[in-house]
Write an enzyme that holds these catalytic residues in place. Structure first.
Site: not given
Ligand SMILES: Cc1cc2nc3c(=O)[nH]c(=O)nc-3n(C[C@H](O)[C@H](O)[C@H](O)COP(=O)(O)O)c2cc1C
Length: 332
Positions: A104, A173, A206
């Site tokens: 994060c 990610h 995505d």
């Protein structure tokens, strides 16, 4: 083409995981996504410092009653011992997988570097991974970004370190910390990580359609996918992707009646989980997501966001869908 995904002793029903999202992946949303086909749903992060767990927000985050197994709980922080303690306590509360947040973009948690900021300090990362793995019997997983900026994509290095420390699976990610959420996710670094480790690797970033899911799986060779924003207001994305991966064919969009049923059930669960006052507030953002693709919903959403009462929220959703079925056009 559906890979089998394992995390420690758990074979997941399928390789699609709901990515942890603070303020989104609460228990009602996780349960809903599981019903809609997700193979696992990671909880919102729990701050490692247990002195903060008395707050209402933390208490709801620690609640896993009735959740399907395995239950994965994410912890966030920057102090190895505090993270180890948090892991131990959460395992005691019923977590069956502990996930460490190095993904994060938040700068600090409790005044210490945390989340993806940790990736800059590889020695500290090693300490954290070793401390948490040692602290619990349950499998520990790591979620990270590709690196801290485009010149420093060190996810492959950390992935090896994680495997050596006993981490049982990785989620990556496809953005660096510096990217925040800008630009497009890239999957080359994830493919590189996958080629360097033997533990399962889950690709993230995505993935919003069945085609994209297939593309990312093929490109990275990953064992599975994490889906975050693509599931907001579209929890059926999991069954859509599963169907496509299994058959190569598209599932039809859910009919209006089903969307209404999913949404009203979701609202009822939010109201009951959080209580009316907080539940009504949290419901607003979800309703916004469910209706964002409806051109005619803007005016409705404005009115909906002023409602303070649970029953009124439910009635107003029912009226909205009745209007859609009758072909009513809502003023934009
Ligand atoms: C609102 C929101 C909250 C998030 N909270 C967390 C979190 O608590 N822990 C974490 O590791 N990642 C968190 N993320 C990152 C997501 O897990 C995921 O990595 C990111 O959104 C990219 O995946 P996506 O494109 O499928 O959304 C959050 C993302 C969003 C949009």
């Amino acid at each position: 083409m559906l890979p089998t995904a394992k995390i420690g002793p758990y074979t997941l029903p399928n390789p699609l995981i709901v990515a942890p999202m603070a303020g989104v992946t609460d228990r009602p949303f996780r349960q809903l996504c599981r019903r809609m086909g997700a193979g696992l749903a990671v909880s919102e992060m729990v701050i490692a410092d247990s002195k903060l767990w008395h707050t209402r927000k933390s208490r709801t985050r620690l609640n896993h009653e009735g959740e399907p197994e395995p239950r994965s709980v994410q912890i966030a922080g920057g102090d190895p011992q505090m993270l180890a303690d948090a892991a131990r306590q959460n395992a005691g509360f019923g977590a069956q997988i502990i996930d460490i947040n190095m993904g994060c973009p938040a700068k600090k948690v409790c005044n210490k570097a945390a989340g993806s900021a940790l990736m800059k300090d590889e020695a500290l990362v090693r300490e954290i991974l070793e401390a948490v793995v040692k602290a619990v019997e349950v499998p520990v997983t790591l979620k990270m970004r590709t690196g801290w900026d485009s010149d420093n994509r060190n996810a492959p290095v950390i992935a090896r370190m994680a495997q050596d420390a006993g981490i049982q699976a990785l989620a990556i990610h496809g953005r660096t910390r510096a990217d925040k959420y800008n630009g497009d996710a890239e999957y080359d670094t994830i493919a590189e990580v996958k080629s360097r480790v033997q533990i399962p690797v889950f690709a993230n970033g995505d993935i919003t359609s069945p085609e994209k899911a297939l593309k990312v799986l093929s490109h990275t060779g990953a064992d599975g996918l994490l889906i975050g924003r693509g599931a907001q207001g579209r929890p059926w994305i999991f069954r859509e992707i599963l169907h496509y991966l299994e058959t190569g064919k598209h599932l039809q969009e859910p009919p209006l009646d089903e969307v209404e049923q999913i949404l009203t059930d979701h609202l009822a669960e939010l109201h009951s989980f959080y209580g009316e006052k907080m539940g009504v507030r949290i419901a607003r953002k979800h309703v916004g997501w469910y209706l964002q693709s409806h051109d005619q919903s803007r005016q409705f959403r404005k009115r909906f966001n002023a409602i303070e009462d649970a029953l009124e929220q439910k009635d107003s959703i029912e009226q909205y869908f009745a209007g859609l079925r009758n072909g009513e056009v809502f003023a934009a």
